[in-house]
Design a protein around this motif. Structure first.
Motif, PDB file in Angstrom:
ATOM      1  N   VAL A  32     -42.116  40.035 -38.904  1.00 20.93           N
ATOM      2  CA  VAL A  32     -40.746  39.636 -39.179  1.00 20.93           C
ATOM      3  C   VAL A  32     -40.334  40.191 -40.383  1.00 20.93           C
ATOM      4  O   VAL A  32     -41.109  39.790 -41.420  1.00 20.93           O
ATOM      5  CB  VAL A  32     -40.684  38.162 -39.047  1.00 20.93           C
ATOM      6  N   TYR A  33     -39.391  40.744 -40.493  1.00 21.53           N
ATOM      7  CA  TYR A  33     -38.753  40.919 -41.703  1.00 21.53           C
ATOM      8  C   TYR A  33     -37.898  39.871 -42.246  1.00 21.53           C
ATOM      9  O   TYR A  33     -37.231  39.461 -41.335  1.00 21.53           O
ATOM     10  CB  TYR A  33     -37.854  42.215 -41.668  1.00 21.53           C
ATOM     11  N   VAL A  34     -37.788  39.540 -43.463  1.00 20.30           N
ATOM     12  CA  VAL A  34     -37.144  38.453 -44.043  1.00 20.30           C
ATOM     13  C   VAL A  34     -36.282  39.198 -45.323  1.00 20.30           C
ATOM     14  O   VAL A  34     -37.058  39.460 -46.267  1.00 20.30           O
ATOM     15  CB  VAL A  34     -37.770  37.258 -44.749  1.00 20.30           C
ATOM     16  N   ILE A  35     -34.908  39.023 -45.138  1.00 15.57           N
ATOM     17  CA  ILE A  35     -34.118  39.595 -46.098  1.00 15.57           C
ATOM     18  C   ILE A  35     -33.529  38.447 -46.859  1.00 15.57           C
ATOM     19  O   ILE A  35     -32.798  37.533 -46.256  1.00 15.57           O
ATOM     20  CB  ILE A  35     -33.014  40.384 -45.597  1.00 15.57           C
ATOM     21  N   GLU A  36     -33.857  38.270 -48.285  1.00 12.62           N
ATOM     22  CA  GLU A  36     -33.492  37.144 -48.926  1.00 12.62           C
ATOM     23  C   GLU A  36     -33.694  37.406 -50.552  1.00 12.62           C
ATOM     24  O   GLU A  36     -34.800  37.915 -50.775  1.00 12.62           O
ATOM     25  CB  GLU A  36     -34.495  35.927 -48.780  1.00 12.62           C
ATOM     26  N   GLU A  71     -41.009  52.440 -41.193  1.00 10.51           N
ATOM     27  CA  GLU A  71     -42.354  51.977 -41.338  1.00 10.51           C
ATOM     28  C   GLU A  71     -43.102  51.128 -40.272  1.00 10.51           C
ATOM     29  O   GLU A  71     -44.104  51.475 -39.983  1.00 10.51           O
ATOM     30  CB  GLU A  71     -42.652  51.233 -42.557  1.00 10.51           C
ATOM     31  N   SER A  72     -42.329  50.251 -39.835  1.00 15.45           N
ATOM     32  CA  SER A  72     -42.773  49.160 -38.851  1.00 15.45           C
ATOM     33  C   SER A  72     -41.865  49.042 -37.580  1.00 15.45           C
ATOM     34  O   SER A  72     -40.404  49.311 -37.872  1.00 15.45           O
ATOM     35  CB  SER A  72     -43.286  47.976 -39.502  1.00 15.45           C
ATOM     36  N   ASN A  73     -42.207  48.047 -36.557  1.00 16.39           N
ATOM     37  CA  ASN A  73     -41.182  47.825 -35.481  1.00 16.39           C
ATOM     38  C   ASN A  73     -41.293  46.161 -35.714  1.00 16.39           C
ATOM     39  O   ASN A  73     -41.822  45.704 -34.893  1.00 16.39           O
ATOM     40  CB  ASN A  73     -41.896  48.372 -34.405  1.00 16.39           C
ATOM     41  N   PRO A  74     -40.321  45.647 -36.447  1.00 18.62           N
ATOM     42  CA  PRO A  74     -40.345  44.169 -36.481  1.00 18.62           C
ATOM     43  C   PRO A  74     -39.835  43.694 -35.215  1.00 18.62           C
ATOM     44  O   PRO A  74     -39.072  44.206 -34.664  1.00 18.62           O
ATOM     45  CB  PRO A  74     -39.520  44.059 -37.878  1.00 18.62           C
ATOM     46  N   GLN A  75     -40.423  42.430 -34.803  1.00 18.30           N
ATOM     47  CA  GLN A  75     -39.878  41.665 -33.667  1.00 18.30           C
ATOM     48  C   GLN A  75     -38.618  41.034 -34.226  1.00 18.30           C
ATOM     49  O   GLN A  75     -37.862  40.864 -33.051  1.00 18.30           O
ATOM     50  CB  GLN A  75     -41.179  40.653 -33.303  1.00 18.30           C
ATOM     51  N   ALA A  76     -38.480  40.795 -35.299  1.00 12.89           N
ATOM     52  CA  ALA A  76     -37.079  40.123 -35.736  1.00 12.89           C
ATOM     53  C   ALA A  76     -36.859  40.341 -37.363  1.00 12.89           C
ATOM     54  O   ALA A  76     -37.924  40.738 -37.958  1.00 12.89           O
ATOM     55  CB  ALA A  76     -37.298  38.422 -35.493  1.00 12.89           C
ATOM     56  N   ILE A  77     -35.618  40.423 -37.539  1.00  7.68           N
ATOM     57  CA  ILE A  77     -35.121  40.284 -38.845  1.00  7.68           C
ATOM     58  C   ILE A  77     -34.595  39.076 -39.448  1.00  7.68           C
ATOM     59  O   ILE A  77     -33.463  38.791 -38.689  1.00  7.68           O
ATOM     60  CB  ILE A  77     -34.333  41.630 -39.157  1.00  7.68           C
ATOM     61  N   LEU A  78     -34.753  38.308 -40.182  1.00  5.08           N
ATOM     62  CA  LEU A  78     -34.255  36.940 -40.554  1.00  5.08           C
ATOM     63  C   LEU A  78     -33.173  37.599 -41.846  1.00  5.08           C
ATOM     64  O   LEU A  78     -33.746  38.068 -42.780  1.00  5.08           O
ATOM     65  CB  LEU A  78     -35.100  36.037 -40.871  1.00  5.08           C
ATOM     66  N   LEU A  79     -31.963  37.088 -41.851  1.00  3.60           N
ATOM     67  CA  LEU A  79     -31.070  37.546 -42.735  1.00  3.60           C
ATOM     68  C   LEU A  79     -30.534  36.432 -43.418  1.00  3.60           C
ATOM     69  O   LEU A  79     -30.082  35.329 -42.529  1.00  3.60           O
ATOM     70  CB  LEU A  79     -30.116  38.340 -42.339  1.00  3.60           C
ATOM     71  N   ASP A  80     -30.450  36.107 -44.845  1.00  2.71           N
ATOM     72  CA  ASP A  80     -29.663  35.094 -45.408  1.00  2.71           C
ATOM     73  C   ASP A  80     -28.359  35.449 -45.060  1.00  2.71           C
ATOM     74  O   ASP A  80     -27.665  36.126 -44.969  1.00  2.71           O
ATOM     75  CB  ASP A  80     -29.778  35.371 -46.995  1.00  2.71           C
ATOM     76  N   ALA A  81     -27.999  34.022 -44.529  1.00  2.00           N
ATOM     77  CA  ALA A  81     -26.372  34.259 -43.869  1.00  2.00           C
ATOM     78  C   ALA A  81     -25.100  34.079 -45.334  1.00  2.00           C
ATOM     79  O   ALA A  81     -24.267  34.645 -44.870  1.00  2.00           O
ATOM     80  CB  ALA A  81     -26.240  32.531 -43.327  1.00  2.00           C
ATOM     81  N   ASP A  82     -25.681  34.022 -46.483  1.00  2.00           N
ATOM     82  CA  ASP A  82     -24.915  34.183 -47.520  1.00  2.00           C
ATOM     83  C   ASP A  82     -24.886  35.294 -48.166  1.00  2.00           C
ATOM     84  O   ASP A  82     -24.476  35.712 -49.273  1.00  2.00           O
ATOM     85  CB  ASP A  82     -24.958  32.921 -48.564  1.00  2.00           C
ATOM     86  N   LEU A  83     -25.745  36.360 -47.808  1.00  2.00           N
ATOM     87  CA  LEU A  83     -26.239  37.679 -48.374  1.00  2.00           C
ATOM     88  C   LEU A  83     -24.887  38.261 -48.185  1.00  2.00           C
ATOM     89  O   LEU A  83     -24.200  38.699 -47.300  1.00  2.00           O
ATOM     90  CB  LEU A  83     -27.180  38.262 -47.834  1.00  2.00           C
ATOM     91  N   HIS A  84     -24.151  38.943 -49.267  1.00  2.00           N
ATOM     92  CA  HIS A  84     -23.139  39.902 -49.354  1.00  2.00           C
ATOM     93  C   HIS A  84     -23.677  41.212 -49.368  1.00  2.00           C
ATOM     94  O   HIS A  84     -24.797  41.657 -49.699  1.00  2.00           O
ATOM     95  CB  HIS A  84     -22.508  39.680 -50.731  1.00  2.00           C
ATOM     96  N   PRO A  85     -22.934  42.316 -48.779  1.00  2.00           N
ATOM     97  CA  PRO A  85     -23.407  43.533 -48.500  1.00  2.00           C
ATOM     98  C   PRO A  85     -23.779  43.972 -49.810  1.00  2.00           C
ATOM     99  O   PRO A  85     -23.070  43.627 -50.892  1.00  2.00           O
ATOM    100  CB  PRO A  85     -21.954  44.253 -48.208  1.00  2.00           C
ATOM    101  N   ASP A  86     -24.571  45.126 -50.096  1.00  2.65           N
ATOM    102  CA  ASP A  86     -25.125  45.601 -51.152  1.00  2.65           C
ATOM    103  C   ASP A  86     -24.040  46.653 -52.054  1.00  2.65           C
ATOM    104  O   ASP A  86     -23.281  46.934 -51.201  1.00  2.65           O
ATOM    105  CB  ASP A  86     -26.137  46.737 -51.038  1.00  2.65           C
TER     106      ASP A  86
END
Length: 86
Positions: A32-36, A71-86
């Motif tokens: 699982v990838y976590v974007i936070e 690099e990998s094949n994650p089963q899921a990606i969790l994204l912070d709901a308040d994350l603004h685009p880069d």
């Protein structure tokens, strides 16, 4: 077992008791990838996921995650709901 819990204030952490999870075998090794952007929150989420049997990888931005997606094949990606685009 004990787990670190990140509080809302920067650099403040406290130990909390956390019971073992019964479903560790079900999720054994799934990535699982976590974007936070907050390192404390990312650590907390990753710790809980690892205790559930997942492998985790944390990223501070969507762009950083996308750079490593091949690099990998994650089963899921969790994204912070308040994350603004880069």
């Amino acid at each position: 077992l004990q787990m670190l819990q990140a509080s809302s204030s920067a650099n403040t952490q406290e130990l909390i008791d956390a019971p073992p999870l019964a479903n560790q075998v079900i999720f054994n090794g799934q990535l699982v990838y976590v974007i936070e952007p907050d390192a404390g929150h990312a650590s907390l989420v990753c710790n809980y996921l690892r205790r559930a049997g997942f492998e985790t990888r944390a990223f501070e931005s969507i762009t950083h995650c996308m750079e490593h997606l091949h690099e990998s094949n994650p089963q899921a990606i969790l994204l912070d709901a308040d994350l603004h685009p880069d």
